[in-house]
Design an enzyme around this catalytic site. Structure first.
Site, PDB file in Angstrom:
ATOM      1  N   GLU A 144      17.795 -62.300 -27.444  1.00  0.00           N
ATOM      2  CA  GLU A 144      17.322 -61.366 -27.661  1.00  0.00           C
ATOM      3  C   GLU A 144      17.241 -60.949 -29.631  1.00  0.00           C
ATOM      4  O   GLU A 144      16.188 -60.861 -30.136  1.00  0.00           O
ATOM      5  CB  GLU A 144      17.312 -60.023 -26.668  1.00  0.00           C
ATOM      6  N   HIS A 203      15.156 -63.061 -31.419  1.00  0.00           N
ATOM      7  CA  HIS A 203      13.925 -63.047 -31.490  1.00  0.00           C
ATOM      8  C   HIS A 203      13.235 -61.733 -32.616  1.00  0.00           C
ATOM      9  O   HIS A 203      12.693 -61.981 -33.143  1.00  0.00           O
ATOM     10  CB  HIS A 203      13.113 -62.531 -29.814  1.00  0.00           C
TER      11      HIS A 203
END
Length: 350
Positions: free
Chosen positions: A18, A21
């Site tokens: 994550e 991203h």
């Protein structure tokens, strides 16, 4: 301790994915509204700048909520929907890239500290220390299975496969005593090697490999870490493709998949073998996470990349309503599958 190692593994994998991203979106000028560990309901959260950081109850994943990620607010310069396809592709693929980078870093660190590797696949010219013979696989209904020998056990007293094979085959038909090391404990088993074993199984029904510790200087560790990472990617992709084909044909079932509970047990076992084994296990899972996420399935990164490809071909974005619905259904399917696998893993414990 098993739960602790499982949570460490999960945190490292999710946060690295994550964060990929998150950081690429930020650097691309896209607003990130939330960075979440786990899935709602929410346990705790705090806000720093424009982003909310949350800890959630269901610890089977994580998410980054990117402003306009379904194509909304395309006129807003801080929106994902306003960016060209190539920037969107970078943001979506960043999680996979960071998982692969994490695996490379962990494997490189393993080589710096001293990595257990198969002697046959050890880097050329590297010094191999603490060589031992490890059992990799047990054949069904074999003498080894009857003697309760397990994959991962060490055959004590042998440092080469030929040495162990000669001893076993040279005593076919006779009862022999073999010393086994498991989880740091040594015990003996009595076993009778078969005179005429089934083809490919061997006298006692084991597959084994000579394993030793390889420690490399930093420049070689980086190179060999990259080579091993590449080989793991190829091996994982081939295995996953084989699983998908087998599932379609009906020859492979969900029993071949481990969920969070199964992974927790493996994480605890890997940690018992030592810190470097634990690093290798996380690297292996990180590559698995990268390969699975790149599959063109709704809600996965690969599914979102597929929508971007459609956008590029048709010259306009897919309707936000359609995109949101398709990915929502995909997420529901994935969560249902995860809950089913977890339920099955729990049943296995009993």
């Amino acid at each position: 301790m098993t739960i602790i190692f499982f949570l460490i593994t999960l945190a490292v994998l999710i946060l690295s994915h994550e964060f990929g991203h998150f950081i690429v979106a930020k650097k691309s000028g896209v607003r990130v509204d939330e960075f979440g560990f786990g899935f709602p309901p929410n346990i705790a959260k705090f806000k720093k700048g424009e982003t909310t950081y949350s800890l959630n109850l269901i610890p089977f994943g994580g998410f980054v909520k990117i402003h306009g990620e379904e194509g909304q607010d395309a006129q807003d310069k801080r929106s994902f929907g306003s960016k060209p396809v190539w920037i969107k592709s970078l943001i979506i693929s960043a999680g996979v890239v960071f998982n692969i980078a994490l695996a490379w870093i962990l494997i490189t660190s393993g080589f710096l500290a001293g990595m257990p590797v198969g002697v046959s696949s050890a880097p050329k010219g590297a010094e191999i220390k603490n060589q031992k013979v490890i059992i990799l696989q047990i054949a069904k209904k074999s003498p080894a299975e009857s003697a309760k020998i397990l994959a991962g056990d060490e055959l004590v007293g042998f440092s080469e496969i030929k040495e162990a094979s000669d001893f076993i085959n040279g005593n076919a038909g006779k009862e022999i005593e073999m010393k086994i090391k498991r989880n740091g404990e040594i015990f003996s088993v009595n076993i009778i090697p078969r005179l005429n074993p089934p083809e490919g199984e061997g006298a006692i029904g084991i597959a084994m490999d000579a394993v030793g510790t390889v420690k490399l200087p930093i420049h070689r560790a980086i190179i060999e870490g990259a080579i091993m990472t590449y080989n793991m990617i190829v091996g994982t992709a081939v295995s996953l493709f084989g699983f998908i084909v087998g599932a379609i044909k009906g020859t492979v079932g969900l029993s071949a998949i481990s969920g969070p509970v199964g992974i927790a047990g493996i994480a605890g076992s890997a940690a018992k073998f030592g810190f470097v084994y634990f690093l290798s296990f996380i690297a292996f899972l990180s590559i698995n996470l990268a390969i699975i996420n790149i599959l063109p399935f709704p809600a996965l990164d690969g599914g979102r990349l597929l929508f971007l490809l459609i956008e590029k071909v048709k010259g306009s974005p897919v309707s936000p309503k359609i995109s949101s619905t398709v990915h929502g259904v995909g997420m529901a399917i994935l969560l249902s599958l995860m809950l089913f696998i977890t339920y099955r893993d729990i049943l296995k414990l009993f």
